[in-house]
Write a protein that holds these residues in place. Structure first.
Motif: not given
Length: 68
Positions: A62-66
Motif C-alpha cells: 500500500v505504501q509503494q502504491l501511494m
C-alpha cells in the motif's frame, strides 16, 4: 381554577448551527489519524512489528502504491 402552563418558545435558528468548536477539537483527531496512518504505513518503526508478515507485506505494498 386551572393554572396556565408556560411553554418555551422554539429556538431561533437561522439556517445554521450556532456551535463553535475550538481549534484543537479538529486538530487533535486529525493529528491522531496522521500518526496512526504513519505507523501503519511504516510498521518497522513500531515495537510490535514482529507479528504476521503478511500484514507487513500488505502495508508495504500500500505504501509503494501511494508513493508512485
Amino acid at each position: 381554577m386551572s393554572a396556565r402552563t408556560h411553554t418555551l418558545p422554539p429556538p431561533a435558528t437561522k439556517g445554521g448551527v450556532g456551535i463553535r468548536l475550538p481549534w484543537w477539537a479538529l486538530a487533535l483527531p486529525a493529528l491522531a489519524f496522521v500518526v496512526l496512518l504513519a505507523l501503519m504505513l511504516n510498521p518497522s518503526d513500531a515495537q510490535a512489528a514482529s507479528s504476521d508478515p503478511a500484514i507487513t507485506h500488505l502495508f508495504e505494498r500500500v505504501q509503494q502504491l501511494m508513493t508512485h
